[in-house]
Scaffold this active site. Structure first.
Site, mmCIF file in Angstrom:
data_model
loop_
_atom_site.group_PDB
_atom_site.id
_atom_site.type_symbol
_atom_site.label_atom_id
_atom_site.label_comp_id
_atom_site.label_asym_id
_atom_site.label_seq_id
_atom_site.Cartn_x
_atom_site.Cartn_y
_atom_site.Cartn_z
ATOM 1 N N THR A 59 0.764 0.888 -9.299
ATOM 2 C CA THR A 59 1.366 -0.424 -9.087
ATOM 3 C C THR A 59 0.601 -1.341 -10.012
ATOM 4 O OG1 THR A 59 1.969 0.152 -6.862
ATOM 5 C CG2 THR A 59 1.603 -2.170 -7.240
ATOM 6 N N SER B 47 5.372 -1.693 2.904
ATOM 7 C CA SER B 47 4.488 -1.659 1.736
ATOM 8 C C SER B 47 3.041 -1.862 2.169
ATOM 9 C CB SER B 47 4.904 -2.791 0.796
ATOM 10 O OG SER B 47 3.962 -2.939 -0.250
ATOM 11 N N SER B 48 2.128 -1.524 1.265
ATOM 12 C CA SER B 48 0.703 -1.842 1.487
ATOM 13 C C SER B 48 0.238 -2.947 0.555
ATOM 14 C CB SER B 48 -0.168 -0.609 1.224
ATOM 15 O OG SER B 48 0.195 0.446 2.062
ATOM 16 N N GLY C 295 -2.799 0.762 -5.862
ATOM 17 C CA GLY C 295 -3.581 1.807 -5.197
ATOM 18 C C GLY C 295 -2.960 2.331 -3.923
ATOM 19 N N GLY C 296 -1.641 2.113 -3.737
ATOM 20 C CA GLY C 296 -0.965 2.669 -2.561
ATOM 21 C C GLY C 296 -1.688 2.237 -1.297
ATOM 22 N N ASP D 1 8.611 5.039 0.277
ATOM 23 C CA ASP D 1 7.755 4.243 1.165
ATOM 24 C C ASP D 1 8.334 4.129 2.575
ATOM 25 O OD1 ASP D 1 5.583 3.808 -0.404
ATOM 26 O OD2 ASP D 1 6.146 1.808 -1.071
ATOM 27 N N THR E 235 5.595 -3.349 -8.430
ATOM 28 C CA THR E 235 5.514 -1.887 -8.531
ATOM 29 C C THR E 235 6.864 -1.204 -8.747
ATOM 30 O OG1 THR E 235 4.578 0.062 -7.444
ATOM 31 C CG2 THR E 235 5.782 -1.451 -6.036
ATOM 32 N N ASN F 261 6.539 1.891 -7.488
ATOM 33 C CA ASN F 261 5.920 2.869 -6.589
ATOM 34 C C ASN F 261 5.112 3.861 -7.412
ATOM 35 O OD1 ASN F 261 5.068 3.970 -4.235
ATOM 36 N ND2 ASN F 261 6.850 5.267 -3.926
ATOM 37 N N ARG G 210 10.872 -7.275 -2.560
ATOM 38 C CA ARG G 210 10.764 -5.849 -2.306
ATOM 39 C C ARG G 210 12.150 -5.198 -2.461
ATOM 40 N NH1 ARG G 210 7.192 -1.694 -2.092
ATOM 41 N NH2 ARG G 210 7.207 -0.542 -0.152
#
Ligand code: DON
Length: 565
Positions: A374, A445-446, A466-467, A416, A392, A394, A101
């Site tokens: 992403t 993050s998701s 898909g966030g 984020d 991603t 983002n 990340r």
């Protein structure tokens, strides 16, 4: 938004054909292979990954190749200017996770996106140089290769360099997308980018500068990107544009091996991404909350199934907002959050008669935009190793800032973070102190790369962009296979919905749910929004069938393709 409407028209035709087949009669299968498979957002990337496996490489070699090939063939989200997460399961059954990340630069401050009155400055965390987090992708692929790779790095990266030099053919979806993004490219990069221009489908775009950067990295390794000439060029470029990333930020970046989140659901063992992603914890919370209910008897996308899922999602996302952040900076009560006692109590006030109001769980009003910017890929190799990787920039093309000399776009992952408590980010997600900005902290993050086992054997590897909708798309795909007995492809194709606590609504893919069902939900107090998200998630997965063969599920919502042997 126009972009999504065009994509939607294409998709509705495409998906409608597949979904109208009665699931109980004729089964729709994705690609079936006997040994190995790669499913990713572009056929060029799946092919390169599959070729590496065919040469005798393992899933981790193929991960390096696929990730870098996506940076070339799918610059919308594939990247070397962003970051991601990998979850793996070795053929021995051992599981693990890799966190690459992005990080906040050292000069980042808690209020860096606020004006003198304490208001969030529009677009500062999403567009241009201030939005950029320190990229992690090159550290990620080299960490993966160093620990588990088996082929020489040159054998893996050379085909990607050749792809960049040869060029990639524009698809119809990409043509629409490139048209839509031209003004944004222009605003941030007045001198142009490799994607600036009136590109049409079937045109070939060559990525010469990116090929040169990849060659330098192939020769010099991750040190070239983080400490070498590439690092110098990148830091200088970002600063010239007004950003705050310096050479030392790059030099200090490292990918981290993490212990993944592992939990049981109805006889399945599920392994998913740990913080700084919220994916694994939220998925565990939702699945533990829904476990006592007989979803298979309620039926797929039935009134009761949607109610149970939406209510569990509402509660999990409220916890996400409050508790989750970078575990290197905040204490996360992980065990408590996913304990059965806590979660049963959390669902204690749910009733099938009436929706719970999100305000009664917490409060706040939000506005959001949803999209799929992403990308996820899944790999199973001929040795039985499996990986799930979500990566991603983002937003689509990240911050839109393109480094012409190095040939890639830079992320806008700083968005984020929670710029200000209670103020939603681009996904409408509200954060608190746990996800506030600090130097060198990773933003929450998701992303939910996930591996599922049954009876001690690999069953599935999957994930999606898909966030905020990533977690619920992964959830529904697992349930589609396990509870509703769909094939991998059917599970991926099936219509999806999403609740994230705030805003207090169930988002549904438009025109894919019966009007009568929507009315019933509304009568119980649920607000339904079919306009927000033309598509929810673009799931790519691989299912191990009973006879040991592999079935790919490549989402028709994108150009996604399964390739294997
Ligand atoms: O890490 C996250 O959760 C986001 N940056 C993911 C972004 C994403 O999925 C874009 N697509 N909507």
């Amino acid at each position: 938004m126009k972009q999504y409407l065009v994509i939607l028209c294409l998709l509705v035709t495409l998906i409608a054909c597949k979904d109208h087949a009665p699931l109980t009669h004729t089964k729709t299968h994705g690609l079936i292979t006997q040994q190995a498979m790669v499913v990713s957002a572009r056929k060029e990337a799946s092919q390169i990954g599959s070729d590496i496996l065919k040469k005798g490489g393992n899933a981790f070699d193929a991960m390096v190749a696929t990730e870098l090939a996506l940076a070339v063939a799918y610059p919308y989200a594939g990247n070397i200017g962003g970051g991601g997460f990998m979850v793996y399961r070795l053929h021995t059954g051992e599981t693990g996770a890799l966190d690459y990340r992005e990080k906040a630069p050292m000069a980042a401050t808690k209020n860096m996106y606020l004006d003198s009155l304490g208001n969030v400055v529009p677009h500062k965390s999403t567009v241009g140089p201030m939005a950029v987090g320190v990229p992690g992708t090159i550290a990620g692929v080299f960490a993966s290769h160093k620990k588990f790779g088996s082929l020489p790095i040159e054998d893996i990266i050379q085909p990607v360099i050749e792809l960049a030099e040869r060029g990639v053919v524009v698809t119809e979806m990409q043509e629409e997308r490139l048209k839509y993004f031209q003004p944004y490219f222009q605003e941030v990069n007045p001198n142009g980018t490799v994607l600036t221009g009136n590109w049409k489908s079937k045109d070939t775009i060559k990525y010469a500068a990116l090929a040169k950067t990849l060659k330098a990295v192939m020769i010099g390794g991750d040190d070239e990107f983080y400490k070498g000439e590439t690092a110098k060029t990148l830091a200088k470029f970002i600063q010239e544009q007004g950003g705050i990333i310096i050479e030392e930020d790059l030099a200090r970046y490292e990918a981290k091996w993490r212990k993944p989140i592992t939990f049981e659901y109805d006889g399945l063992k599920i392994t998913s991404m740990s913080p700084p992603s919220s994916g694994g914890i939220c998925l565990a919370q939702i699945m533990k909350m829904i476990e006592p209910y007989d979803l298979d008897l309620f039926g797929h996308n039935s009134l009761k199934t949607i109610q149970v899922l939406a209510e569990a999602e509402r509660r999990a996302y409220a916890d996400r907002s409050h508790y989750l952040g970078d575990p290197d900076f905040v204490n996360i009560p992980q065990e408590d959050l996913i304990s059965s006692e806590y979660l049963i109590e959390r669902m204690g006030d749910f009733s099938f008669e009436q929706a719970t109001a999100s305000e009664d769980i917490s409060h706040g009003k939000v506005d959001i935009i949803e999209s799929n910017e992403t990308t996820h890929y899944s790999i199973v190799d001929q040795f039985g190793n499996a990986i799930a990787v979500t990566t991603t920039l983002n937003s689509g093309f990240g911050s839109k800032l393109y480094c012409p000399e190095l040939g890639f776009f830079l992320n806008n992952e700083m968005d984020d973070f929670s710029s200000k408590p209670g103020v939603p980010n681009v996904y409408g997600l509200i954060g608190a102190e746990a996800n506030s900005i600090l130097p060198e902290k990773r933003m929450l993050s998701s992303m939910t790369p996930t591996i599922v086992e049954k009876d001690g054997k690999l069953l599935m590897t999957l994930g999606t962009p898909g966030g905020s909708t990533i977690i619920t798309s992964v959830l529904q795909t697992i349930l589609n296979v396990h509870e509703f007995k769909m094939t991998m492809q059917e599970a991926v194709n099936a219509p999806r919905f999403h609740h994230q606590w705030l805003p207090d609504e169930i988002r549904m893919e438009p025109n894919r749910f019966e009007k009568g069902l929507i009315k019933q939900l509304e009568s119980k107090g649920y607000e339904i929004n079919e306009e927000r998200s033309p598509v929810i998630g673009i799931v790519d997965g691989i299912l191990i069938q009973e006879d040991g063969s592999l079935e790919g599920g490549a989402d028709p919502r994108g150009d996604d393709t399964a390739i294997g042997f």
